[in-house]
Design a protein around this motif. Structure first.
Motif, mmCIF file in Angstrom:
data_model
loop_
_atom_site.group_PDB
_atom_site.id
_atom_site.type_symbol
_atom_site.label_atom_id
_atom_site.label_comp_id
_atom_site.label_asym_id
_atom_site.label_seq_id
_atom_site.Cartn_x
_atom_site.Cartn_y
_atom_site.Cartn_z
ATOM 1 N N THR A 1 0.844 -1.187 0.000
ATOM 2 C CA THR A 1 0.000 0.000 0.000
ATOM 3 C C THR A 1 0.881 1.239 0.000
ATOM 4 O OG1 THR A 1 -1.736 -1.150 1.239
ATOM 5 C CG2 THR A 1 -1.804 1.261 1.225
ATOM 6 N N PRO A 2 0.727 2.123 -0.976
ATOM 7 C CA PRO A 2 1.547 3.347 -0.992
ATOM 8 C C PRO A 2 1.281 4.201 0.244
ATOM 9 C CG PRO A 2 0.481 2.997 -3.120
ATOM 10 C CD PRO A 2 -0.137 2.023 -2.161
ATOM 11 N N THR A 3 2.314 4.839 0.744
ATOM 12 C CA THR A 3 2.190 5.688 1.923
ATOM 13 C C THR A 3 2.679 7.101 1.605
ATOM 14 O OG1 THR A 3 4.424 5.387 2.839
ATOM 15 C CG2 THR A 3 2.795 3.651 3.302
ATOM 16 N N ALA A 4 2.437 8.010 2.535
ATOM 17 C CA ALA A 4 2.898 9.388 2.388
ATOM 18 C C ALA A 4 4.418 9.474 2.380
ATOM 19 C CB ALA A 4 2.328 10.253 3.510
ATOM 20 N N ARG A 5 5.101 8.420 2.835
ATOM 21 C CA ARG A 5 6.566 8.440 2.844
ATOM 22 C C ARG A 5 7.149 8.494 1.439
ATOM 23 N NH1 ARG A 5 5.277 4.477 6.685
ATOM 24 N NH2 ARG A 5 5.878 2.780 5.284
ATOM 25 N N LEU A 6 6.345 8.175 0.446
ATOM 26 C CA LEU A 6 6.828 8.233 -0.931
ATOM 27 C C LEU A 6 7.256 9.639 -1.341
ATOM 28 C CD1 LEU A 6 4.294 5.886 -2.750
ATOM 29 C CD2 LEU A 6 6.707 5.428 -2.273
ATOM 30 N N ARG A 7 6.769 10.652 -0.628
ATOM 31 C CA ARG A 7 7.175 12.020 -0.987
ATOM 32 C C ARG A 7 8.684 12.190 -0.856
ATOM 33 N NH1 ARG A 7 5.512 12.050 4.235
ATOM 34 N NH2 ARG A 7 6.641 13.367 5.746
ATOM 35 N N HIS A 8 9.300 11.447 0.062
ATOM 36 C CA HIS A 8 10.754 11.524 0.218
ATOM 37 C C HIS A 8 11.463 10.948 -1.006
ATOM 38 C CE1 HIS A 8 10.234 12.714 4.371
ATOM 39 N NE2 HIS A 8 9.601 11.592 4.662
ATOM 40 N N VAL A 9 10.936 9.847 -1.508
ATOM 41 C CA VAL A 9 11.525 9.215 -2.684
ATOM 42 C C VAL A 9 11.408 10.149 -3.885
ATOM 43 C CG1 VAL A 9 11.478 7.190 -4.182
ATOM 44 C CG2 VAL A 9 10.899 6.952 -1.745
ATOM 45 N N ALA A 10 10.230 10.742 -4.039
ATOM 46 C CA ALA A 10 10.017 11.666 -5.154
ATOM 47 C C ALA A 10 10.940 12.870 -5.053
ATOM 48 C CB ALA A 10 8.553 12.117 -5.175
ATOM 49 N N ARG A 11 11.113 13.378 -3.849
ATOM 50 C CA ARG A 11 11.956 14.555 -3.667
ATOM 51 C C ARG A 11 13.387 14.273 -4.113
ATOM 52 N NH1 ARG A 11 15.072 16.664 0.750
ATOM 53 N NH2 ARG A 11 15.181 18.945 0.683
ATOM 54 N N ILE A 12 13.917 13.111 -3.732
ATOM 55 C CA ILE A 12 15.270 12.766 -4.167
ATOM 56 C C ILE A 12 15.315 12.609 -5.682
ATOM 57 C CG2 ILE A 12 16.995 10.937 -4.177
ATOM 58 C CD1 ILE A 12 16.678 10.577 -1.298
ATOM 59 N N GLY A 13 14.290 11.991 -6.256
ATOM 60 C CA GLY A 13 14.253 11.826 -7.697
ATOM 61 C C GLY A 13 14.315 13.147 -8.434
ATOM 62 N N VAL A 14 13.594 14.147 -7.920
ATOM 63 C CA VAL A 14 13.600 15.474 -8.540
ATOM 64 C C VAL A 14 14.944 16.160 -8.320
ATOM 65 C CG1 VAL A 14 12.576 17.784 -8.443
ATOM 66 C CG2 VAL A 14 11.101 15.760 -8.400
ATOM 67 N N ARG A 15 15.452 16.096 -7.101
ATOM 68 C CA ARG A 15 16.716 16.774 -6.801
ATOM 69 C C ARG A 15 17.892 16.141 -7.532
ATOM 70 N NH1 ARG A 15 17.711 18.329 -0.664
ATOM 71 N NH2 ARG A 15 19.307 19.541 -1.768
ATOM 72 N N ALA A 16 17.771 14.870 -7.880
ATOM 73 C CA ALA A 16 18.856 14.163 -8.575
ATOM 74 C C ALA A 16 18.739 14.274 -10.095
ATOM 75 C CB ALA A 16 18.876 12.697 -8.162
ATOM 76 N N ARG A 17 17.850 15.137 -10.562
ATOM 77 C CA ARG A 17 17.646 15.250 -12.010
ATOM 78 C C ARG A 17 18.960 15.452 -12.761
ATOM 79 N NH1 ARG A 17 15.508 20.368 -15.416
ATOM 80 N NH2 ARG A 17 17.686 20.900 -14.931
ATOM 81 N N ASP A 18 19.736 16.447 -12.362
ATOM 82 C CA ASP A 18 20.955 16.760 -13.108
ATOM 83 C C ASP A 18 21.998 15.652 -12.994
ATOM 84 O OD1 ASP A 18 19.647 19.065 -13.723
ATOM 85 O OD2 ASP A 18 21.056 20.418 -12.729
ATOM 86 N N TYR A 19 21.986 14.912 -11.871
ATOM 87 C CA TYR A 19 22.922 13.798 -11.711
ATOM 88 C C TYR A 19 22.641 12.722 -12.756
ATOM 89 C CZ TYR A 19 25.414 9.826 -9.804
ATOM 90 O OH TYR A 19 26.247 8.753 -9.665
ATOM 91 N N ALA A 20 21.369 12.508 -13.081
ATOM 92 C CA ALA A 20 21.026 11.496 -14.082
ATOM 93 C C ALA A 20 21.649 11.827 -15.427
ATOM 94 C CB ALA A 20 19.511 11.380 -14.210
ATOM 95 N N TYR A 21 21.731 13.099 -15.736
ATOM 96 C CA TYR A 21 22.403 13.509 -16.968
ATOM 97 C C TYR A 21 23.918 13.345 -16.825
ATOM 98 C CZ TYR A 21 18.039 15.698 -18.602
ATOM 99 O OH TYR A 21 16.758 15.925 -19.022
ATOM 100 N N LEU A 22 24.445 13.807 -15.698
ATOM 101 C CA LEU A 22 25.890 13.781 -15.473
ATOM 102 C C LEU A 22 26.456 12.380 -15.583
ATOM 103 C CD1 LEU A 22 28.517 15.223 -14.544
ATOM 104 C CD2 LEU A 22 27.789 14.758 -12.181
ATOM 105 N N VAL A 23 25.807 11.402 -14.962
ATOM 106 C CA VAL A 23 26.337 10.042 -14.936
ATOM 107 C C VAL A 23 26.349 9.419 -16.328
ATOM 108 C CG1 VAL A 23 24.199 8.737 -14.539
ATOM 109 C CG2 VAL A 23 26.323 7.963 -13.489
ATOM 110 N N ARG A 24 25.586 10.004 -17.244
ATOM 111 C CA ARG A 24 25.556 9.516 -18.624
ATOM 112 C C ARG A 24 26.350 10.409 -19.578
ATOM 113 N NH1 ARG A 24 21.117 8.286 -15.946
ATOM 114 N NH2 ARG A 24 20.102 6.263 -16.273
ATOM 115 N N GLY A 25 27.008 11.439 -19.028
ATOM 116 C CA GLY A 25 27.799 12.325 -19.866
ATOM 117 C C GLY A 25 26.967 13.230 -20.743
#
Length: 265
Positions: A156-180
């Protein structure tokens, strides 16, 4: 309650939920394969155990952690998997379970006692206590998803998923960086429908490029636990669309990710 304490509480709750999922498993079930190639349920818990212990080391002995970080830089493709493999191979399931419990409890205590403004060294920039706890929530949830999938359990999804989403958004530029790849200069607007019917938003409401969808689907996407084709996450704008193909909430190599189910969802 402080914001930091609330995040640590969520980390404890996420870990406890996963504990319920694995504590009654048979020896055979601990050996069951998960969607991560070559990883059993025991490997998943061993990985969480290893990472909690390394996080504890980073929070209590920066010099010793620097040695661990140097090893990681020397073997970026294999060091994480090696740690999980060594623990999983050495310990019987019940011993592994108790080691995981003990490690996460010690880490929680250290995070709660850390003075305000503490920065914890990590594989990259140092992290605040709240950020470290958030990262542990993300990993616990993601590896818990692998275990749930292996057991055929729907969580069952919980409100704690907001933490996962926040990291996903904040790591946006890292996803590009790690792929050059060069990251876009402009931020995206991300709008996610939470389990309680509310909407969690990131970014300027006037941003020309947007991502929308259910919170759970976005979290599955950025942890690379499901293929984009199987999720109801939508992009508006070419750059946002490209991001959804490479998004990741975790440090290190992206890996192959999950193949699409091909069931037409």
């Amino acid at each position: 309650m402080s914001e930091v304490a609330a995040v640590i509480d969520d980390l404890r709750d996420e870990s406890d939920e996963l504990d319920v999922l694995v504590r009654e498993l048979s020896v055979e079930q601990w050996s069951a394969p998960t969607p991560a190639p070559g990883w059993s349920i025991a490997h998943q818990i061993a990985h969480l155990t290893w990472t909690d212990e390394v996080a504890l080391l980073a929070a209590t002995d920066a010099d010793a952690f620097a040695g661990e970080a140097a090893e990681a830089l020397a073997a970026p493709e294999s060091f994480v998997g090696r740690g999980a493999e060594e623990i999983a191979a050495a310990l019987a399931p019940q011993v592994l379970l108790e080691r995981w419990r003990g490690g996460r409890e010690r880490l929680e205590a250290v995070l709660r006692e850390a003075p305000a403004g503490t920065r914890i060294p990590w594989y990259g920039p140092p992290m605040s206590v709240a950020s470290m706890a958030t990262a542990r929530i993300m990993e616990t949830w993601a590896h818990g998803q692998d275990i749930a999938d292996a057991l055929g359990v729907t969580r069952t999804p919980t409100a704690r998923l907001r933490h996962v989403a926040r990291i996903g958004v904040r790591a946006r530029d890292y996803a590009y960086l790690v792929r050059g790849i060069e990251a876009p200069e402009e931020e995206f607007r991300v709008e996610l429908l939470a389990p309680d019917g509310g909407v969690i938003v990131f970014g300027d409401e006037d941003a020309p490029q947007r991502v929308t969808g259910p919170l759970i689907d976005f979290c599955l996407l950025v942890t690379r636990r499901a293929h984009r084709d199987d999720l109801a996450v939508r992009a508006f704008g070419a750059d946002a669309d490209r991001w959804l193909d490479i998004a990741q909430a975790f440090a290190g190599p992206a890996g192959a990710g999950r193949a699409p189910r091909g069931d037409g969802k």
